[in-house]
Design a protein around this motif. Sequence first.
Motif, PDB file in Angstrom:
ATOM      1  N   ALA A 128     -39.851  93.782 -21.100  1.00 11.02           N
ATOM      2  CA  ALA A 128     -39.983  92.777 -22.157  1.00 11.02           C
ATOM      3  C   ALA A 128     -39.416  91.436 -21.711  1.00 11.02           C
ATOM      4  O   ALA A 128     -39.993  90.377 -21.991  1.00 11.02           O
ATOM      5  CB  ALA A 128     -39.274  93.260 -23.417  1.00 11.02           C
ATOM      6  N   SER A 129     -38.295  91.463 -21.000  1.00  9.77           N
ATOM      7  CA  SER A 129     -37.673  90.222 -20.531  1.00  9.77           C
ATOM      8  C   SER A 129     -38.552  89.513 -19.513  1.00  9.77           C
ATOM      9  O   SER A 129     -38.659  88.286 -19.508  1.00  9.77           O
ATOM     10  CB  SER A 129     -36.296  90.520 -19.925  1.00  9.77           C
ATOM     11  N   ILE A 130     -39.197  90.300 -18.647  1.00  4.60           N
ATOM     12  CA  ILE A 130     -40.102  89.706 -17.655  1.00  4.60           C
ATOM     13  C   ILE A 130     -41.266  89.000 -18.360  1.00  4.60           C
ATOM     14  O   ILE A 130     -41.597  87.845 -18.059  1.00  4.60           O
ATOM     15  CB  ILE A 130     -40.621  90.787 -16.688  1.00  4.60           C
ATOM     16  N   PHE A 131     -41.880  89.701 -19.317  1.00  4.38           N
ATOM     17  CA  PHE A 131     -43.031  89.119 -20.025  1.00  4.38           C
ATOM     18  C   PHE A 131     -42.627  87.907 -20.866  1.00  4.38           C
ATOM     19  O   PHE A 131     -43.335  86.891 -20.899  1.00  4.38           O
ATOM     20  CB  PHE A 131     -43.699  90.172 -20.912  1.00  4.38           C
ATOM     21  N   SER A 132     -41.494  88.021 -21.561  1.00  9.19           N
ATOM     22  CA  SER A 132     -41.068  86.905 -22.415  1.00  9.19           C
ATOM     23  C   SER A 132     -40.665  85.690 -21.580  1.00  9.19           C
ATOM     24  O   SER A 132     -40.921  84.542 -21.968  1.00  9.19           O
ATOM     25  CB  SER A 132     -39.905  87.334 -23.310  1.00  9.19           C
ATOM     26  N   THR A 133     -40.058  85.949 -20.411  1.00 15.31           N
ATOM     27  CA  THR A 133     -39.692  84.836 -19.524  1.00 15.31           C
ATOM     28  C   THR A 133     -40.936  84.112 -19.020  1.00 15.31           C
ATOM     29  O   THR A 133     -40.993  82.873 -18.975  1.00 15.31           O
ATOM     30  CB  THR A 133     -38.864  85.356 -18.334  1.00 15.31           C
ATOM     31  N   LEU A 134     -41.951  84.895 -18.641  1.00 20.50           N
ATOM     32  CA  LEU A 134     -43.212  84.286 -18.192  1.00 20.50           C
ATOM     33  C   LEU A 134     -43.858  83.469 -19.312  1.00 20.50           C
ATOM     34  O   LEU A 134     -44.353  82.349 -19.097  1.00 20.50           O
ATOM     35  CB  LEU A 134     -44.172  85.376 -17.709  1.00 20.50           C
ATOM     36  N   PHE A 135     -43.851  84.049 -20.517  1.00 18.44           N
ATOM     37  CA  PHE A 135     -44.472  83.366 -21.660  1.00 18.44           C
ATOM     38  C   PHE A 135     -43.745  82.046 -21.964  1.00 18.44           C
ATOM     39  O   PHE A 135     -44.375  80.990 -22.126  1.00 18.44           O
ATOM     40  CB  PHE A 135     -44.437  84.282 -22.879  1.00 18.44           C
ATOM     41  N   ILE A 136     -42.413  82.107 -22.031  1.00 21.38           N
ATOM     42  CA  ILE A 136     -41.635  80.906 -22.339  1.00 21.38           C
ATOM     43  C   ILE A 136     -41.770  79.880 -21.215  1.00 21.38           C
ATOM     44  O   ILE A 136     -41.865  78.666 -21.443  1.00 21.38           O
ATOM     45  CB  ILE A 136     -40.155  81.281 -22.572  1.00 21.38           C
ATOM     46  N   GLY A 137     -41.803  80.384 -19.975  1.00 19.66           N
ATOM     47  CA  GLY A 137     -41.957  79.489 -18.838  1.00 19.66           C
ATOM     48  C   GLY A 137     -43.274  78.740 -18.885  1.00 19.66           C
ATOM     49  O   GLY A 137     -43.332  77.528 -18.605  1.00 19.66           O
ATOM     50  N   ILE A 138     -44.351  79.440 -19.235  1.00 23.50           N
ATOM     51  CA  ILE A 138     -45.661  78.791 -19.347  1.00 23.50           C
ATOM     52  C   ILE A 138     -45.639  77.722 -20.445  1.00 23.50           C
ATOM     53  O   ILE A 138     -46.186  76.616 -20.276  1.00 23.50           O
ATOM     54  CB  ILE A 138     -46.756  79.841 -19.627  1.00 23.50           C
ATOM     55  N   CYS A 139     -45.006  78.055 -21.559  1.00 20.34           N
ATOM     56  CA  CYS A 139     -44.900  77.072 -22.654  1.00 20.34           C
ATOM     57  C   CYS A 139     -44.121  75.836 -22.205  1.00 20.34           C
ATOM     58  O   CYS A 139     -44.490  74.690 -22.531  1.00 20.34           O
ATOM     59  CB  CYS A 139     -44.221  77.702 -23.866  1.00 20.34           C
ATOM     60  N   MET A 140     -43.056  76.030 -21.438  1.00 19.21           N
ATOM     61  CA  MET A 140     -42.254  74.906 -20.958  1.00 19.21           C
ATOM     62  C   MET A 140     -43.053  74.043 -19.995  1.00 19.21           C
ATOM     63  O   MET A 140     -42.968  72.804 -20.015  1.00 19.21           O
ATOM     64  CB  MET A 140     -40.982  75.429 -20.282  1.00 19.21           C
ATOM     65  N   VAL A 141     -43.847  74.696 -19.139  1.00 23.15           N
ATOM     66  CA  VAL A 141     -44.683  73.956 -18.195  1.00 23.15           C
ATOM     67  C   VAL A 141     -45.698  73.101 -18.949  1.00 23.15           C
ATOM     68  O   VAL A 141     -45.978  71.947 -18.573  1.00 23.15           O
ATOM     69  CB  VAL A 141     -45.383  74.921 -17.216  1.00 23.15           C
ATOM     70  N   CYS A 142     -46.267  73.671 -20.015  1.00 26.17           N
ATOM     71  CA  CYS A 142     -47.260  72.935 -20.812  1.00 26.17           C
ATOM     72  C   CYS A 142     -46.642  71.707 -21.482  1.00 26.17           C
ATOM     73  O   CYS A 142     -47.307  70.666 -21.659  1.00 26.17           O
ATOM     74  CB  CYS A 142     -47.877  73.848 -21.861  1.00 26.17           C
ATOM     75  N   ILE A 143     -45.372  71.784 -21.831  1.00 24.38           N
ATOM     76  CA  ILE A 143     -44.706  70.660 -22.498  1.00 24.38           C
ATOM     77  C   ILE A 143     -44.323  69.591 -21.481  1.00 24.38           C
ATOM     78  O   ILE A 143     -44.605  68.402 -21.661  1.00 24.38           O
ATOM     79  CB  ILE A 143     -43.469  71.150 -23.283  1.00 24.38           C
ATOM     80  N   ASP A 144     -43.641  70.018 -20.404  1.00 18.30           N
ATOM     81  CA  ASP A 144     -43.246  69.078 -19.351  1.00 18.30           C
ATOM     82  C   ASP A 144     -42.957  69.880 -18.089  1.00 18.30           C
ATOM     83  O   ASP A 144     -41.937  70.565 -18.005  1.00 18.30           O
ATOM     84  CB  ASP A 144     -42.007  68.273 -19.763  1.00 18.30           C
ATOM     85  N   TRP A 145     -43.867  69.758 -17.115  1.00 16.12           N
ATOM     86  CA  TRP A 145     -43.729  70.599 -15.920  1.00 16.12           C
ATOM     87  C   TRP A 145     -42.489  70.256 -15.093  1.00 16.12           C
ATOM     88  O   TRP A 145     -41.910  71.113 -14.429  1.00 16.12           O
ATOM     89  CB  TRP A 145     -44.980  70.471 -15.047  1.00 16.12           C
ATOM     90  N   ARG A 146     -42.042  68.990 -15.177  1.00 18.46           N
ATOM     91  CA  ARG A 146     -40.864  68.595 -14.405  1.00 18.46           C
ATOM     92  C   ARG A 146     -39.603  69.271 -14.937  1.00 18.46           C
ATOM     93  O   ARG A 146     -38.790  69.794 -14.169  1.00 18.46           O
ATOM     94  CB  ARG A 146     -40.710  67.069 -14.432  1.00 18.46           C
ATOM     95  N   MET A 147     -39.451  69.255 -16.236  1.00 22.08           N
ATOM     96  CA  MET A 147     -38.289  69.918 -16.839  1.00 22.08           C
ATOM     97  C   MET A 147     -38.376  71.438 -16.666  1.00 22.08           C
ATOM     98  O   MET A 147     -37.358  72.113 -16.452  1.00 22.08           O
ATOM     99  CB  MET A 147     -38.208  69.571 -18.329  1.00 22.08           C
ATOM    100  N   ALA A 148     -39.614  71.961 -16.750  1.00 26.06           N
ATOM    101  CA  ALA A 148     -39.791  73.400 -16.542  1.00 26.06           C
ATOM    102  C   ALA A 148     -39.385  73.804 -15.126  1.00 26.06           C
ATOM    103  O   ALA A 148     -38.709  74.819 -14.913  1.00 26.06           O
ATOM    104  CB  ALA A 148     -41.240  73.798 -16.812  1.00 26.06           C
ATOM    105  N   LEU A 149     -39.770  73.006 -14.144  1.00 28.97           N
ATOM    106  CA  LEU A 149     -39.415  73.288 -12.758  1.00 28.97           C
ATOM    107  C   LEU A 149     -37.903  73.228 -12.555  1.00 28.97           C
ATOM    108  O   LEU A 149     -37.321  74.064 -11.855  1.00 28.97           O
ATOM    109  CB  LEU A 149     -40.116  72.282 -11.834  1.00 28.97           C
ATOM    110  N   ALA A 150     -37.266  72.233 -13.186  1.00 29.85           N
ATOM    111  CA  ALA A 150     -35.807  72.105 -13.069  1.00 29.85           C
ATOM    112  C   ALA A 150     -35.090  73.315 -13.663  1.00 29.85           C
ATOM    113  O   ALA A 150     -34.021  73.719 -13.178  1.00 29.85           O
ATOM    114  CB  ALA A 150     -35.349  70.816 -13.767  1.00 29.85           C
ATOM    115  N   ALA A 151     -35.675  73.888 -14.709  1.00 30.52           N
ATOM    116  CA  ALA A 151     -35.037  75.033 -15.369  1.00 30.52           C
ATOM    117  C   ALA A 151     -35.369  76.361 -14.705  1.00 30.52           C
ATOM    118  O   ALA A 151     -34.535  77.287 -14.693  1.00 30.52           O
ATOM    119  CB  ALA A 151     -35.456  75.069 -16.837  1.00 30.52           C
ATOM    120  N   LEU A 152     -36.564  76.474 -14.130  1.00 32.34           N
ATOM    121  CA  LEU A 152     -37.047  77.788 -13.676  1.00 32.34           C
ATOM    122  C   LEU A 152     -36.977  78.013 -12.172  1.00 32.34           C
ATOM    123  O   LEU A 152     -37.210  79.138 -11.723  1.00 32.34           O
ATOM    124  CB  LEU A 152     -38.500  77.987 -14.131  1.00 32.34           C
ATOM    125  N   TRP A 153     -36.655  77.008 -11.383  1.00 33.77           N
ATOM    126  CA  TRP A 153     -36.703  77.176  -9.923  1.00 33.77           C
ATOM    127  C   TRP A 153     -35.709  78.233  -9.440  1.00 33.77           C
ATOM    128  O   TRP A 153     -35.886  78.835  -8.369  1.00 33.77           O
ATOM    129  CB  TRP A 153     -36.429  75.838  -9.232  1.00 33.77           C
TER     130      TRP A 153
END
Length: 581
Positions: free
Chosen positions: A145-170
């Motif tokens: 569940a954590s793997i799937f939810s992390t992927l889902f939230i990560g995709i949402c963050m990328v859609c909002i702002d890929w730069r901030m998503a990259l800073a958070a998810l790298w």
Amino acid sequence: MIRKLQHLFALSEKGAKDFVKAVIWCFLCNISLMLPIGVVMATIRYLLDTLEEGGNAGEKLWIYTGGAILMLAVLFLLHYFQYAALYLSVYKESANRRISLAETLRKLPLSFFGNRDLSDLTSTMISDCSDLDQMFSHYIPQLFASIFSTLFIGICMVCIDWRMALAALWVLPVALLLTIGSKKLQDIYGTKSILARRAVTDNIQECLETIRDIKACNRQEVYLQGVDGRLEYAEKCAIQSELATGVFVSSAQVFLHIGLATTVLAGAGLLVRGELSFLYFLGFLFAAARLYDPLGMVLQNIAATFSAKLKINRMRAILEQPIQTGSDECNPKNFDIVFDHVKFAYRENEGVLEDVSFTAKQGQVTALVGPSGGGKSTACKLAARFWDIQGGKITLGGLDISTIDPETLLRHYSFVFQDVVLFRDTIMENIRLGRRNATDEEVYAASRAARCDEFIRELPEGYQTMVGENGSTLSGGERQRISIARALLKDAPIILLDEATASLDVENETAVQEAISYLVKNKTVLIIAHRMRTVTGADKIVVLSDGKVAEQGTPKELQQKNGVYARMVKLQTESQNWVLE
């Protein structure tokens, strides 16, 4: 997918389906934890907009307050359904897992138990099952569940702002590589720890079983030193296993928090340049902080999954063993037991029986005699399909016993072996084990025939006396007579006796032999004997030596041949004249 889950985690079909449901509910719960961020951001935006317009901030605040209450209700419901789908389902599957193991063990040939350590099986049935209960209720579904939810939230963050998503998810792939890269090391030390704990269990069990011999030889101190040494080694292995897991998982979790720093730095830079609003900056901070909790759980659960895999493999090694099967019907034309060129070995290249052929006819007593290790007990147990032979054929009334379900086959057999097994129950119930629907009077009659009624009635509670674990409160002769009474009560058409009178005194031995002689009329009797005088009245004698039939015939015929049987009779006759000088 369901079948793959069944194989991967040793689950039943329903357990695999419940596992999928648990993962879905855990996923929804993880996603729902982002709801407070949405409510907070919406409230802040409303307050900021209202202040800019100079309006009354409290005018519509009740809407957001209601939204917060609704959000709490949603969170409560989601976590309630998660609990039901996760914990309750796990405990149901736990019961099914134990029943499945027990059913598999019930249908396995006894050769399996001869090659496996009892404490190892006990550990799998109790310790491994308990550990898996915890892992499936606290770790493994949450991992997926954590793997799937992390992927889902990560995709949402990328859609909002890929730069901030990259800073958070790298940091995520680096942390995952740290954890997954330690799998081999964790497997090595995890296996080592399991084997060390099993050695301790074996040693303690051996100590309890042989305590009289240890004390008689005055070896308590030396033996306990060995136990202490194994305990210290098991403790050392457990520390190494925990350390191998903890170093990598803790390092990965610490590394995750670097992502929060890079999120702050990247967001601050974008904010200063006017490329990111303060509200989105704040939202990303909240989301990143919330995101790392399930990520940390993922890393911790991956390590737990590695450990669970070792226990699942041990359990699957039992569940995937070939079981004994056969027809549920057994209607032989008679009860002759025929060994036709039978070959058998407990282990490969260690033959016990080689090309053994003989017939035990109905209505006759067939005695198996010969030197120790010749295969007498093995042949007797093969006749009841305790093991499956490797060559030849054993038939009962013309039916190949390998085609008959063992439980169906054993309805036709009664046993009295040297190693008597009694249960921690009353004497009445231990005898009634031979035939569960027997009346009390039938139990009394079998007891009188076995010459144990008298000593039973002298006990404090008579037939309702508890005999203790494996009959520990009774003497060897008393246990043997109760075992004989059990066989007499079953009144099966085939009787297998392994020195049935070995533990009896002369008076009781004569009485029991008379009772057996009366009972075995028109039945197939296969008796193992070491004392030649107990088989002088047998209809047929089969001499087994070095796993082969050395000779067979009536006692008179074998005496005249002056072969192995005659020599054994002579040696035992000479030994009876031995006196202490």
